[in-house]
Scaffold this motif. Structure first.
Motif, mmCIF file in Angstrom:
data_model
loop_
_atom_site.group_PDB
_atom_site.id
_atom_site.type_symbol
_atom_site.label_atom_id
_atom_site.label_comp_id
_atom_site.label_asym_id
_atom_site.label_seq_id
_atom_site.Cartn_x
_atom_site.Cartn_y
_atom_site.Cartn_z
ATOM 1 N N GLU A 1 0.835 -1.203 0.000
ATOM 2 C CA GLU A 1 0.000 0.000 0.000
ATOM 3 C C GLU A 1 0.871 1.254 0.000
ATOM 4 O OE1 GLU A 1 -2.426 0.941 3.568
ATOM 5 O OE2 GLU A 1 -4.114 0.315 2.304
ATOM 6 N N LEU A 2 1.921 1.191 0.789
ATOM 7 C CA LEU A 2 2.878 2.297 0.861
ATOM 8 C C LEU A 2 3.508 2.546 -0.503
ATOM 9 C CD1 LEU A 2 3.929 4.062 3.241
ATOM 10 C CD2 LEU A 2 5.855 2.495 3.410
ATOM 11 N N LYS A 3 3.874 1.478 -1.177
ATOM 12 C CA LYS A 3 4.505 1.603 -2.493
ATOM 13 C C LYS A 3 3.561 2.273 -3.495
ATOM 14 C CE LYS A 3 6.299 -1.220 -6.288
ATOM 15 N NZ LYS A 3 6.540 -2.600 -6.761
ATOM 16 N N MET A 4 2.304 1.870 -3.522
ATOM 17 C CA MET A 4 1.342 2.439 -4.477
ATOM 18 C C MET A 4 1.126 3.931 -4.230
ATOM 19 S SD MET A 4 0.844 -0.032 -6.412
ATOM 20 C CE MET A 4 -0.343 0.812 -7.459
ATOM 21 N N LYS A 5 1.086 4.313 -2.969
ATOM 22 C CA LYS A 5 0.886 5.739 -2.654
ATOM 23 C C LYS A 5 2.111 6.561 -3.040
ATOM 24 C CE LYS A 5 -2.391 4.681 0.999
ATOM 25 N NZ LYS A 5 -2.624 4.523 2.454
ATOM 26 N N LEU A 6 3.266 5.985 -2.835
ATOM 27 C CA LEU A 6 4.500 6.684 -3.230
ATOM 28 C C LEU A 6 4.570 6.857 -4.740
ATOM 29 C CD1 LEU A 6 7.061 4.974 -0.815
ATOM 30 C CD2 LEU A 6 6.397 7.387 -0.793
ATOM 31 N N LEU A 7 4.152 5.836 -5.485
ATOM 32 C CA LEU A 7 4.147 5.937 -6.944
ATOM 33 C C LEU A 7 3.182 7.030 -7.403
ATOM 34 C CD1 LEU A 7 4.256 2.142 -7.900
ATOM 35 C CD2 LEU A 7 6.005 3.869 -8.458
ATOM 36 N N LYS B 1 3.692 1.912 13.195
ATOM 37 C CA LYS B 1 4.325 3.082 12.556
ATOM 38 C C LYS B 1 4.124 3.066 11.047
ATOM 39 C CE LYS B 1 7.899 3.694 16.112
ATOM 40 N NZ LYS B 1 9.342 3.606 16.416
ATOM 41 N N LEU B 2 4.225 1.873 10.446
ATOM 42 C CA LEU B 2 4.012 1.771 8.996
ATOM 43 C C LEU B 2 2.587 2.162 8.621
ATOM 44 C CD1 LEU B 2 5.966 -1.508 8.214
ATOM 45 C CD2 LEU B 2 6.417 0.727 7.199
ATOM 46 N N GLU B 3 1.635 1.710 9.428
ATOM 47 C CA GLU B 3 0.242 2.069 9.162
ATOM 48 C C GLU B 3 0.031 3.577 9.295
ATOM 49 O OE1 GLU B 3 -1.925 -0.343 11.892
ATOM 50 O OE2 GLU B 3 -1.462 -2.226 10.835
ATOM 51 N N ALA B 4 0.687 4.174 10.273
ATOM 52 C CA ALA B 4 0.558 5.631 10.468
ATOM 53 C C ALA B 4 1.141 6.389 9.280
ATOM 54 C CB ALA B 4 1.250 6.038 11.763
ATOM 55 N N ILE B 5 2.301 5.923 8.802
ATOM 56 C CA ILE B 5 2.923 6.560 7.643
ATOM 57 C C ILE B 5 2.026 6.427 6.418
ATOM 58 C CG2 ILE B 5 4.783 6.236 5.948
ATOM 59 C CD1 ILE B 5 5.771 7.884 8.127
ATOM 60 N N SER B 6 1.449 5.252 6.250
ATOM 61 C CA SER B 6 0.559 5.024 5.110
ATOM 62 C C SER B 6 -0.643 5.965 5.155
ATOM 63 C CB SER B 6 0.100 3.562 5.104
ATOM 64 O OG SER B 6 -0.703 3.303 3.983
#
Length: 1236
Positions: free
Chosen positions: A43-49, A127-132
């Motif tokens: 999910e993080l990767k898709m948002k960064l893209l 933390k990963l969920e918060a960043i996402s």
């Protein structure tokens, strides 16, 4: 040609690295093995893209849209937080690898986690969920802000070397006019230095034009000396003078006293026609200008100064020639500059469609060559019409917060270069940058990852540096060393602007809480108050003190090292360099798990805690000059990412075997060969990438010479400096010779140093002409060698030092050539400096039997012979370039100047412990500086000194038999006279004093015991008078009145019989006055205290002859006084009277109380009145009981107590009754102990 993305947003590089990391198979395997949520990762990767697609558009729109600017700043913070988070996970993977776990985690997962690691991974998921979620917020907002995908893919060629300006486009007429001014010498002109001032706005090309003039061959030949100093708006006379001295001498200058520095400068300029460039001068104060140029008066008539400035007032203060105002260039000339940088030698004829667009862009440069040059660099090798039109039509031309052309140039940089460029903003303005240091910092920040997958990060850093250089965003600092660079002011302003809130050079102002990169200037005492706001900087990645003041000792509050730093868990760069009180690191250092760069150089660190070797990301560890460091633990092998380890200047007895695990090392400055089971020299084969400097120590421990061959030095082609050192005790001579033979390095070597080698001869490779890159060569303590190698064959050798070769009796043909004195080559064709020292058995120096133009040493400038007591032979007789000669303890050396075909205008001759026959060499030379020491049989100075009509500096020291000067006096050209420990010497005849109208400095120490009176009026040019331990001196007069108009330093101390100083005297230039150790001096005229005085050292008893009213009037006038030292010689109570009556000037910053035997207390309210007082020093005050603890000035930052036993007892214990009374003072020094 390669396709590369240019113009990507600054944050794009971070985003792309994050995406690559997330996509990495190794990272994902570890991620899933630790029960981390892979779905969140995807999910993080898709948002960064999604965000990366619109970053280019956002970066351009932020200039006109403050909402977009804020969106981009907040997004940058979120991306960098994500970067830290993933780096933390990656570091744990590293930890597992180092601790021996399998590298593949897919099929092997620990069944039981410790509770701490379970908690660690649980928190990671949160933390990963918060960043996402944070990134999701930005994804939604991008559509609201109307941000779109903008891709700029253009043809782009990587440039790997800097563009050298061989011509100055469109300034030929300006250059010719300035050149004629520069070369103009008029016999009728005054003795004042001629100043050419070039005036113009920033970016107009003043510096480039003057650089081109500076390098013209005709100019270099016209002047004896040339120097360049970049001044800038941070005007400091000490720093500027130091830069000038360094430029003249091409050496680092460590002098911190301005007066000493000015003397050094004058000595360097003495009787030389010099050219000095003062680039970018801003200070418009007339007095500061004349204070700066005062030492230049020692130069020859015809000397010139070129000043470049943007300020009309500066030009009016400085110029002597008419001010030369540089005008903007025409549009046509701007086009020629732009085209030259865009198309190079290819020209633009092949691209007619680009010419029309280019000319329109050139018109927008407004006549500024800097703008044209940077835009040309931006478009270099780019033939895409669309990109040229995009630059032409950019909306940035409408904004003038920085030069639009520069901002456009920045906007079109590749993302990785944008990060490297914006990083310049953390350095102080107007400071030189070190290329090697900067590349290591870039690497530590992660800027060099994935630029070129097939290149080392250091090589990528070199490419980035060259690329920025080619685009004119940085430029070489021609005044300093080859490795130094700097930025134009306008470019620096751009770096500060584009770095936004992420970078900061801290100068005491408010710091943004989200700042990532920070540097600051060291101060002598860096106290806790300075760092109070740092506790809020939880995202900080860079803690980088810079050299602010040229001091030797700096102290840092323990609060930083033991409390603050462990809390800054995101740090990647940490420097504690040069803080003397750093003796240890806290065990909590392992909390800095992101750390890549740790600099502890010049600290008092004794050992590194085990926790240091849990910093698995560490790339650079600098321990140079940690003289108290006693060991490196075996755990150093855990630092698997370490690439640079600097141990130079340490006293380590051995190195751990585990260091061989560090096979990625590029820098290993010291390798210590161990005994038996210790490190073997063959272990150097484990470091295939070594470069730069390498010292191999304890080579006497090598038992098998084959091990030396296995070190494979010959193939380590990037090693430029090599030192080979054996032990001082003799081992097997043949083994040592074979070892040295097998340690033959690459022919790329530039510097070679050999110490304590025990062989009887040197192997053939030493001195072989194939080593054509060697510039510096030193050999010492090779006590079994009978002859010297053929150093004369080394074509590039510039500096040769030979010390303590005890068996060498003759320096003969073999020194010049291995061909038995072949006449077919010129030995030592490039050598500039030759030094022999402690050659106790050397007897003969045979001449080279060459013919015609093949004489040796054609370029030799400095010849130094120290402690060669048996040397009798003939010195080289043909030295046309010689400028400096020094003979010390060469008692049998006899030579006649008639036999020497040397340069007749030698600058300096130094003779120590020489016989009178050696002094006869002074006969036929003209010299500026003469130093004679310990010539015991010398009774009178030789008359030939009179013929040295250029003599400007004469120093006589430790000559007990010397009685008199020549009967006909000394040359009247003399500017400096130093007499030390010549007690029998009669001072110059009073009848001759009036002749010395050029004498500027006179220092007499423990000499001339017959001198009873001295007149200031006889030396009108005198700037410094230093008199100490003259036993019979009774009076200093002005012979009935007068002035010492140029006297700056007036120092008279320890003269027991001195009774009087002149009552009527004008001292308009006096800045430093020292009258101490004068027990018979009963009175002092108020006229000895001019308003120009900055520092005063005085016996307090001398002031007692004056009334309170007189003292009050004196100190009331001393508005410039910042340093005051009272020495307690009689009437010690006067100090409290002065305080009580509030007679001391409030301008005081530093107060010394020295040797007050009976003083017990200080009057508090008067001390409290000194509202500017920053430092209070008490020395040798044995009766001093306590400080006025309730009345110390709030401004007081430093309290120092030395040899004050009662004070020491009162405040010794920090848990004691009285410590709390002074604990608020930021820095307290008790004897050698500093509490900060």
């Amino acid at each position: 040609m390669a396709l590369a993305m240019v113009g990507e947003a600054l944050i794009s590089a971070s985003v792309e690295i994050l995406i690559k990391k997330i996509a990495s198979r190794e990272f994902r395997d570890f991620f899933s093995s630790r029960k981390l949520n892979v779905y969140v990762l995807d999910e993080l990767k898709m948002k960064l893209l999604a965000l990366n697609a619109v970053l280019n558009d956002a970066e351009e729109k932020q200039i006109t849209d403050p909402v977009v600017k804020e969106w981009l700043e907040e997004l940058k913070d979120a991306v960098l937080d994500a970067e830290d988070l993933l780096d933390e996970i990656n570091t744990d993977a590293l930890r597992c690898e180092v601790e021996g776990e399998s590298k593949t985690f897919a099929n092997k997962v620990r069944s039981v986690f410790s509770s701490s690691f379970k908690n660690f991974y649980k928190s990671m998921n949160s933390k990963l969920e918060a960043i996402s979620e944070r990134l999701e917020h930005f994804v939604r907002q991008k559509d609201i802000l109307g941000l779109q995908s903008v891709t700029r893919r253009v043809s782009y060629r990587t440039v790997t070397d800097s563009l050298v300006e061989s011509v100055v486009v469109a300034r030929e007429d300006d250059k010719e006019k300035l050149l004629s001014m520069l070369l103009y010498d008029d016999d009728a002109m005054s003795n004042d230095i001629e100043v050419i001032t070039v005036l113009g706005m920033g970016g107009l090309g003043k510096t480039t034009l003057v650089q081109s003039l500076y390098n013209v061959t005709e100019v270099q030949k016209h002047f004896d000396l040339t120097a360049w100093a970049w001044v800038s708006d941070d005007f400091d006379i000490l720093k500027v003078t130091k830069k000038i001295v360094e430029s003249l001498t091409l050496k680092d200058c460590h002098i911190t006293n301005l007066d000493v520095l000015r003397v050094e400068l004058k000595n360097n300029l003495r009787d030389k026609k010099f050219l000095l460039v003062l680039d970018d001068l801003w200070n418009e104060k007339y007095n500061d200008w004349h204070h700066l140029i005062a030492p230049f008066s020692s130069g020859k008539k015809g000397s010139k100064i070129i000043v470049t400035t943007r300020q009309q007032k500066v030009a009016q203060v400085t110029h002597t020639f008419p001010i030369y105002e540089l005008k903007p260039l025409s549009d046509e000339n701007c086009w020629h500059i732009l085209a030259r940088h865009a198309f190079g030698n290819e020209g633009y004829d092949k691209y007619p469609s680009l010419e029309g667009i280019g000319r329109k862009i050139a018109r927008k440069c407004n006549g500024l060559p800097l703008a044209a040059k940077t835009l040309g660099g931006l478009l270099r090798s780019n033939v895409d019409v669309g990109e040229w039109n995009r630059i032409l039509n950019s909306n940035l031309w409408a904004h003038d917060d920085v030069l639009p052309a520069l901002r456009i140039s920045y906007l079109h940089l590749p993302a990785h270069l944008k990060r490297c460029f914006s990083y310049f903003s953390i350095f102080p303005k107007h400071r030189s940058l070190d290329r090697k240091e900067l590349i290591l910092l870039w690497m530590a920040e992660g800027f060099l990852q994935h630029i070129h997958e097939d290149k080392a990060m250091e090589s990528s850093g070199e490419d980035c540096f060259k690329e920025l250089l080619s685009r004119s965003l940085i430029q070489k600092d021609i005044a300093i060393a080859e490795e130094k660079f700097r930025m134009h002011d306008l470019v620096y302003d751009l770096a500060r602007l584009v770095s936004g809130r992420s970078s900061c050079y801290f100068e005491g102002s408010k710091i943004p809480k989200t700042v990532r990169h920070l540097s600051f200037s060291r101060e002598m005492f860096d106290v806790s108050k300075k760092f109070e706001d740092f506790y809020e900087l939880m995202c900080l990645r860079t803690f980088l003190p810079r050299l602010g003041y040229p001091l030797e000792e700096f102290y840092l509050t323990k609060m930083v090292s033991h409390d603050l730093l462990p809390k800054l868990r995101c740090l990647r760069i940490l420097s504690l360099s040069k803080y003397k009180n750093i003796t240890e690191l806290p065990v909590s250092i392992d909390s800095l798990l992101h750390l890549r760069y740790l600099d502890l150089s010049y600290t008092s660190i004794e050992s590194l805690p085990t926790e240091t070797f849990m910093l698995y990301n560490l790339q650079t560890l600098i321990l140079s000059n940690c003289e108290f460091l006693i060991q490196l633990p075996q755990q150093i092998g855990n630092l698997v990412n370490l690439r640079h380890l600097d141990l130079s200047g340490t006293n380590l007895p051995e190195m751990p075997a585990q260091i061989c695990r560090l096979q990625d090392l590029r820098t290993l400055t010291v390798f210590i060969v161990g005994r038996q089971d210790g490190l073997s020299v063959r272990d150097l084969r484990n470091f295939p990438y070594l470069q730069g400097r390498l010292s191999i120590l304890n080579l006497h421990n090598v038992v098998n010479p084959v091990d030396a061959s296995r070190a494979n030095l010959k193939n380590k082609e990037k090693i430029e400096e090599l030192m080979l050192e054996w032990g001082s005790e003799l081992q097997n001579q043949q083994i040592e010779k074979d070892v040295l033979d097998n340690l033959q390095p690459s022919t790329n070597l530039k510097k070679l140093d050999i110490k304590y080698y025990g062989g009887t001869s040197f192997p053939n490779w030493i001195g072989d002409s194939s080593f054509s890159n060697i510039i510096v060569l030193r050999i010492s303590d090779c006590n079994n060698c009978l002859t010297l190698p053929s150093f004369g064959q080394l074509p590039s050798l510039k500096e040769l030092v030979i010390k303590r070769m005890k068996m060498v009796k003759t320096v003969g043909y073999e020194f010049y050539s291995s061909n038995g004195g072949s006449q077919l080559l010129q030995p030592f064709p490039s050598l500039e400096s030759l030094e022999f020292e402690d050659m106790l058995e050397w007897q003969e120096w045979l001449p080279f039997e060459g013919e015609g133009s093949y004489f040796p040493f054609p370029c030799l400038k400095r010849l130094h012979l120290y402690t060669c007591p048996k040397l009798r032979g003939i010195l080289p007789n043909h030295l046309p370039s010689l400028t400096e000669v020094s003979f010390s303890e060469c008692n049998q050396l006899v030579t006649k100047s008639s036999n020497l075909h040397w340069n007749t205008s030698i600058e300096a001759i130094h003779i120590t412990e020489g016989q009178e026959d050696l002094l006869s060499m002074l006969d036929n030379f003209s010299y500026c500086e003469l130093f004679i020491e310990k010539c015991d049989s010398l009774q009178s100075l030789p008359r030939m000194i009179l013929s040295a009509n250029c003599l400007q500096k004469l120093t006589l020291t430790n000559i007990p038999s010397l009685i008199s000067f020549p009967a006909d006096c000394l040359p009247t050209s003399l500017q400096s006279l130093d007499i030390w420990h010549c007690r029998k010497l009669e001072f110059l005849s009073h009848d001759t004093w009036h002749r010395f109208t050029s004498l500027e400095k006179l220092r007499i120490w423990n000499s001339c015991r017959s001198l009873t009176s001295f007149s200031l009026a006889c030396f009108p040019a005198l700037q410094e008078l230093y008199i100490r331990f003259i036993p019979n001196l009774e009076a200093i007069t002005t012979q009935g009145g007068g002035a010492a108009p140029k006297l700056v330093d007036f120092i008279v101390t320890d003269c027991d019989k001195l009774r009087s100083l002149p009552d009527q005297i004008d001292l308009p230039s006096l800045e430093h006055l020292d009258l101490s150790g004068l027990p018979k001096l009963a009175s002092l005229s108020p006229r000895c205290f001019p308003s120009s005085l900055r520092s005063l050292f005085v016996d307090v008893g001398i002031l007692s002859s004056m009334s309170k009213q007189e003292i009050g009037l004196v100190f009331q006038c001393l508005t410039s006084l910042t340093h005051l030292l009272f020495k307690g010689l009689s009437d010690e109570d006067l100090i409290n009277t002065l305080l009580k009556e509030q007679l001391l000037p409030i301008s005081l910053k530093i107060l010394f109380l020295h040797s007050f035997d009976g003083l017990k207390l200080l009057e508090g309210k008067g001390l409290q009145n000194l509202t500017s007082l920053q430092q209070l020093y008490m020395y040798n005050c044995p009766s001093f009981e306590s400080l006025p603890e309730d009345h110390l000035p709030p401004s007081l930052a430093v309290l120092s107590m030395r040899e004050c036993p009662l004070l020491e007892a009162r405040y010794r214990s920090q848990n004691g009754k009285y410590w709390s009374k002074i604990a608020h003072i930021p820095a307290i020094q008790i004897n050698e102990k500093v509490i900060i």
